[in-house]
Structures are given as structure tokens and as C-alpha cells.
Design a protein around this motif. Sequence first.
Motif, PDB file in Angstrom:
ATOM      1  N   LEU A 145      25.704  30.152  39.498  1.00 20.85           N
ATOM      2  CA  LEU A 145      26.271  31.073  38.512  1.00 20.85           C
ATOM      3  C   LEU A 145      27.772  31.246  38.717  1.00 20.85           C
ATOM      4  CD1 LEU A 145      23.513  33.841  38.287  1.00 20.85           C
ATOM      5  CD2 LEU A 145      24.108  32.150  36.547  1.00 20.85           C
ATOM      6  N   MET A 146      28.220  31.237  39.960  1.00 18.31           N
ATOM      7  CA  MET A 146      29.658  31.371  40.209  1.00 18.31           C
ATOM      8  C   MET A 146      30.418  30.124  39.754  1.00 18.31           C
ATOM      9  SD  MET A 146      30.249  34.384  41.251  1.00 18.31           S
ATOM     10  CE  MET A 146      31.460  34.856  42.481  1.00 18.31           C
ATOM     11  N   ILE A 147      29.790  28.978  39.888  1.00 14.39           N
ATOM     12  CA  ILE A 147      30.398  27.746  39.364  1.00 14.39           C
ATOM     13  C   ILE A 147      30.500  27.838  37.852  1.00 14.39           C
ATOM     14  CG2 ILE A 147      30.048  25.264  39.073  1.00 14.39           C
ATOM     15  CD1 ILE A 147      28.637  25.321  41.850  1.00 14.39           C
ATOM     16  N   GLU A 148      29.430  28.321  37.223  1.00 15.26           N
ATOM     17  CA  GLU A 148      29.432  28.468  35.768  1.00 15.26           C
ATOM     18  C   GLU A 148      30.455  29.509  35.333  1.00 15.26           C
ATOM     19  OE1 GLU A 148      26.403  29.570  32.082  1.00 15.26           O
ATOM     20  OE2 GLU A 148      25.595  29.149  34.073  1.00 15.26           O
ATOM     21  N   ALA A 149      30.619  30.578  36.119  1.00 19.13           N
ATOM     22  CA  ALA A 149      31.595  31.621  35.774  1.00 19.13           C
ATOM     23  C   ALA A 149      32.990  31.019  35.650  1.00 19.13           C
ATOM     24  CB  ALA A 149      31.577  32.714  36.838  1.00 19.13           C
ATOM     25  N   GLN A 150      33.349  30.169  36.595  1.00 15.68           N
ATOM     26  CA  GLN A 150      34.668  29.526  36.530  1.00 15.68           C
ATOM     27  C   GLN A 150      34.772  28.619  35.305  1.00 15.68           C
ATOM     28  OE1 GLN A 150      35.881  26.332  39.382  1.00 15.68           O
ATOM     29  NE2 GLN A 150      37.435  27.828  40.021  1.00 15.68           N
TER      30      GLN A 150
ATOM     31  N   ARG B  99      33.731  23.514  47.042  1.00 16.55           N
ATOM     32  CA  ARG B  99      33.664  23.128  45.634  1.00 16.55           C
ATOM     33  C   ARG B  99      34.941  23.531  44.884  1.00 16.55           C
ATOM     34  NH1 ARG B  99      28.500  22.266  43.216  1.00 16.55           N
ATOM     35  NH2 ARG B  99      26.788  22.234  44.712  1.00 16.55           N
ATOM     36  N   GLY B 100      35.921  24.028  45.618  1.00 18.30           N
ATOM     37  CA  GLY B 100      37.178  24.409  44.987  1.00 18.30           C
ATOM     38  C   GLY B 100      37.187  25.794  44.385  1.00 18.30           C
TER      39      GLY B 100
ATOM     40  N   PRO C 161      35.706  34.096  39.267  1.00 14.41           N
ATOM     41  CA  PRO C 161      34.666  34.423  40.258  1.00 14.41           C
ATOM     42  C   PRO C 161      35.310  35.007  41.508  1.00 14.41           C
ATOM     43  CG  PRO C 161      34.998  32.055  40.160  1.00 14.41           C
ATOM     44  CD  PRO C 161      35.872  32.649  39.091  1.00 14.41           C
ATOM     45  N   THR C 162      35.181  36.297  41.678  1.00 17.10           N
ATOM     46  CA  THR C 162      35.917  37.018  42.720  1.00 17.10           C
ATOM     47  C   THR C 162      35.149  37.093  44.032  1.00 17.10           C
ATOM     48  OG1 THR C 162      37.072  38.325  41.054  1.00 17.10           O
ATOM     49  CG2 THR C 162      36.989  39.243  43.267  1.00 17.10           C
ATOM     50  N   GLY C 163      33.838  37.298  43.945  1.00 19.56           N
ATOM     51  CA  GLY C 163      33.066  37.418  45.172  1.00 19.56           C
ATOM     52  C   GLY C 163      31.623  37.773  44.897  1.00 19.56           C
ATOM     53  N   PHE C 164      30.905  38.047  45.977  1.00 20.60           N
ATOM     54  CA  PHE C 164      29.503  38.427  45.871  1.00 20.60           C
ATOM     55  C   PHE C 164      29.338  39.891  46.252  1.00 20.60           C
ATOM     56  CE2 PHE C 164      29.283  33.840  46.545  1.00 20.60           C
ATOM     57  CZ  PHE C 164      28.436  33.471  45.523  1.00 20.60           C
ATOM     58  N   SER C 165      28.311  40.501  45.683  1.00 20.88           N
ATOM     59  CA  SER C 165      27.957  41.865  46.044  1.00 20.88           C
ATOM     60  C   SER C 165      26.486  41.897  46.445  1.00 20.88           C
ATOM     61  CB  SER C 165      28.209  42.823  44.875  1.00 20.88           C
ATOM     62  OG  SER C 165      27.369  42.532  43.778  1.00 20.88           O
ATOM     63  N   PHE C 166      26.130  42.891  47.218  1.00 19.24           N
ATOM     64  CA  PHE C 166      24.729  43.091  47.592  1.00 19.24           C
ATOM     65  C   PHE C 166      24.527  44.556  47.912  1.00 19.24           C
ATOM     66  CE2 PHE C 166      26.930  41.961  51.541  1.00 19.24           C
ATOM     67  CZ  PHE C 166      26.492  42.941  52.420  1.00 19.24           C
ATOM     68  N   HIS C 167      23.279  44.967  47.999  1.00 18.85           N
ATOM     69  CA  HIS C 167      22.951  46.356  48.340  1.00 18.85           C
ATOM     70  C   HIS C 167      21.720  46.335  49.230  1.00 18.85           C
ATOM     71  CE1 HIS C 167      22.461  50.645  48.143  1.00 18.85           C
ATOM     72  NE2 HIS C 167      23.407  50.790  47.238  1.00 18.85           N
ATOM     73  N   VAL C 168      21.853  46.886  50.438  1.00 17.37           N
ATOM     74  CA  VAL C 168      20.768  46.837  51.415  1.00 17.37           C
ATOM     75  C   VAL C 168      19.796  48.005  51.271  1.00 17.37           C
ATOM     76  CG1 VAL C 168      22.065  45.492  53.107  1.00 17.37           C
ATOM     77  CG2 VAL C 168      22.206  47.999  53.138  1.00 17.37           C
ATOM     78  N   GLY C 169      19.890  48.756  50.182  1.00 13.30           N
ATOM     79  CA  GLY C 169      18.983  49.858  49.931  1.00 13.30           C
ATOM     80  C   GLY C 169      19.624  51.203  50.219  1.00 13.30           C
ATOM     81  N   SER C 170      19.234  52.205  49.461  1.00 14.97           N
ATOM     82  CA  SER C 170      19.823  53.536  49.595  1.00 14.97           C
ATOM     83  C   SER C 170      19.224  54.268  50.796  1.00 14.97           C
ATOM     84  CB  SER C 170      19.569  54.339  48.313  1.00 14.97           C
ATOM     85  OG  SER C 170      20.351  55.500  48.272  1.00 14.97           O
TER      86      SER C 170
ATOM     87  N   TYR D   9      30.084  31.564  50.589  1.00 16.83           N
ATOM     88  CA  TYR D   9      31.546  31.467  50.564  1.00 16.83           C
ATOM     89  C   TYR D   9      32.003  30.083  51.015  1.00 16.83           C
ATOM     90  CZ  TYR D   9      32.832  36.242  49.358  1.00 16.83           C
ATOM     91  OH  TYR D   9      33.037  37.413  48.679  1.00 16.83           O
ATOM     92  N   SER D  10      31.403  29.605  52.103  1.00 15.94           N
ATOM     93  CA  SER D  10      31.797  28.295  52.637  1.00 15.94           C
ATOM     94  C   SER D  10      31.475  27.177  51.660  1.00 15.94           C
ATOM     95  CB  SER D  10      31.096  28.052  53.974  1.00 15.94           C
ATOM     96  OG  SER D  10      31.469  29.028  54.924  1.00 15.94           O
ATOM     97  N   SER D  11      30.292  27.251  51.056  1.00 10.38           N
ATOM     98  CA  SER D  11      29.875  26.209  50.120  1.00 10.38           C
ATOM     99  C   SER D  11      30.762  26.183  48.888  1.00 10.38           C
ATOM    100  CB  SER D  11      28.413  26.440  49.715  1.00 10.38           C
ATOM    101  OG  SER D  11      27.992  25.465  48.788  1.00 10.38           O
ATOM    102  N   LEU D  12      31.081  27.364  48.350  1.00  9.11           N
ATOM    103  CA  LEU D  12      31.907  27.416  47.150  1.00  9.11           C
ATOM    104  C   LEU D  12      33.360  27.003  47.429  1.00  9.11           C
ATOM    105  CD1 LEU D  12      30.422  30.601  45.497  1.00  9.11           C
ATOM    106  CD2 LEU D  12      30.430  28.298  44.514  1.00  9.11           C
TER     107      LEU D  12
END
Length: 404
Positions: A184-189, A229-230, A195-204, A223-226
Amino acid sequence: MATDFMPALVEPTQGETVTIPMANNQLSPKVSSFFTEANFQDPHLVVDLEQVSLNYQNLNKAMPQAEIFYAVKANPEQQILQELADLGSSFDAASLSEIESCLALGISADRISFGNTIKKQRDIAAAFNKGIRFFAFDSAEELRKLAESAPGSHVFCRVLVNCAGAEWPLSNKFGCSLEMAEQLMIEAQQLGLIPTGFSFHVGSQQTQIHQWGLALNQIKMLYSSLKLRGIPLTHINLGGGFPTQYTTDIPSIEAYGQGLELALEQQFGEQVPKILIEPGRYIVGNAGIIEAEVILVAQKQAQDERRWVYLDIGIFSGLAECMDEAIKYPISIVGKESNTEVGSVILAGPSCDSVDVLYKDVAYQLPLDLKAGDKIRIHSTGAYTSTYSSVGFNGFPPLKCVCI
């Protein structure tokens, strides 16, 4: 604000009842005087803005490397937003209405993110027209909506992570797999977004600090993989989850800060991306106290040892997080001494719905002389209460919030 918390409790196993003693009734002089003078006839939530400010400053000190985006949904009262804006906070909005509330206070659009991954196309367009340029997504369709209605915006892809240890888990409603996130980040570009970064939430109300480290281990691989990919990403959004104090002991906010700093260093070394966090509960949770009233104390049969205590507040009037007895709020009774003789109770709300039971498996210990008309205070209720309240189920008024 003085905080009144109960000792650590042991979670019940199946078929077992755990008892919780009554909280000590300790309030700051300001809050105590306010309750005395107000003499509420209906349930009210009172939020101490000084405690909100202190919580923000403590979090900022514990995590100086992170930009704080207050989760507006936790409590969107205008006075709270203004207090935090004056302290320099940014804001995470879940809806166009929350965005408009922030903008109405003069908060600039570059301090607001549209963090909900489920947005109407017209709301995306409206937010973009108001200057919002930070958006979250977790699916291909949402990404394409952003490309059409918010061209050139910065986007975060939310990733599914483990929520073990959270008292209010966020399950699998939000986020996508690591493999999908990368694509999806590749498609975003390709769609002209940034594509700025990733977010996550470990629960409230996350009580296990290491859960952020486990999530960051996965994020680092993306991050490393992307990068290969440039697509060099610049941000990580660690989400919320920082807890407030209820009835069990939790690590200090300093311990969370140290744990996150170590996890980031282990994964990124000296090349740590810009860090965002989205606290809600930690900022306003222990700043709020609900004062309610006992309507009825009853037994179902003469030999019952446990009494039913019915309050004028329940699941549908602000205490939704009592469902499945997930959040266990500290409780005190006005005018009762700490040495008052107590007994086990089942706590329930006032509505004509059998779901409206607050605590049954976890048995609170309340005074044996408790009766209708007594005032009860439910502590650490500044987050996710007033906004969960219905507008009038069974004709009961919604929970009112007063900031002092």
C-alpha cells in the motif's frame, strides 16, 4: 489533584469472584470545594484542568523525542483542547467534527492529523480544504479515496500488532498485515501521495511496555524494505495506549519513556525517525471524577450475601468501558469513613436493559449502611466517559462534563 487509588487486584479465574475494597475519598481542595458547592442532582463528570496540564508535561518530559498528538476522542471538551493547545500539543482527530472543534480554537491545521482509517470521501475532501495534510489509512480503497480527495498529502499506513496486555484491546478492526502495508505504501507513492510512515496501536490501557518494542521490530523490517525500494520513510506513529491509574498498579510514565527510547535505539540506532504519539487516556483519565447517586440497594432473595446497588449512571450513560468489566474504576462514597464496615456488591446502572450491569464478577466492597440517596464518586473517569454517554436512552440525560 490528589488521586485515590485502590491496592492491586488479582484478576478472577472462571467462576471466581474477586473483591475490591472501597477507595479512600481523597480530593484536592479545589475539586472537593467544587463538589460541595455544586450539589449536582444528576451525574456529572468534573475534570481538573491543572491535572490535565500536569499529565501533559509529565509525558512530554518522559518522551521528549515524541511529538504529542492528543487523541481528541478521549475527551473533546473545548477547555481541555485549549489547555493542551496552549501547552503546545498537536491533535489526533477521528472525525471532521473533531477537526472543526480544533480549528475553531485557532489551532492550525498543521497540528491536526485525521487519524481514523475509516472516513467518508466527502469528509476527506472537507478536511483537505480546511488545510489538513496528515491522514491515516489501512486499506486500498481508503488509500484511493485519499489520492482523489487529498492529493499530495502525507499518509500513514496503520499496521496490525499484538494488543496483549491491554485492558481495552483494539482487536483487528484497524490496521492491515505487514505484507499489505508495504504494498500500500508503494501504491501511495504511485498515486502521488507522500508515504510518510507507519502507525500502530498496542491497545488502550496497555500495561506491558515491551509490546511497543515487539511492534517496532516489525515496523523496522518494513522501513528497511521500503528504503531499498526507494521510499525512505520519515516518521513512526506509536499510537496511544499509555495508561492511567485505576485499581491496579502500573509502571510510571518515566518507565514507558525509557522503554520506548531503548526499543527505538535497538531498532534504529542513531537514525531514529521522527516519533509521534497519540495519548488520550493518560492525559485526561485521572483528571476526571464522576459524582453520581445511589438509586436503590436491594437483594434478590433474603439469604443473598451480595447486595445489588443501582446507580443513576451506567453502561449507556458514560461507563461503556465497564462492559466485560474491562476497566475497573476506583470508587468512593461521600461522607463515609475509611473504617466503615463494608460488604460485597453487584453494581448496575439505572436503565431497563439487562446489559446495564457494571461489575458482577469483580465484586466491589461498599458500606453495609449504603442507601438510596447516597453520593458515589467514580474516580479516573476523565477519558472515554462523557462522549460514550447516550443522548437519552430511557430518557436519562447524557453525562455532563464540567472543567475547572
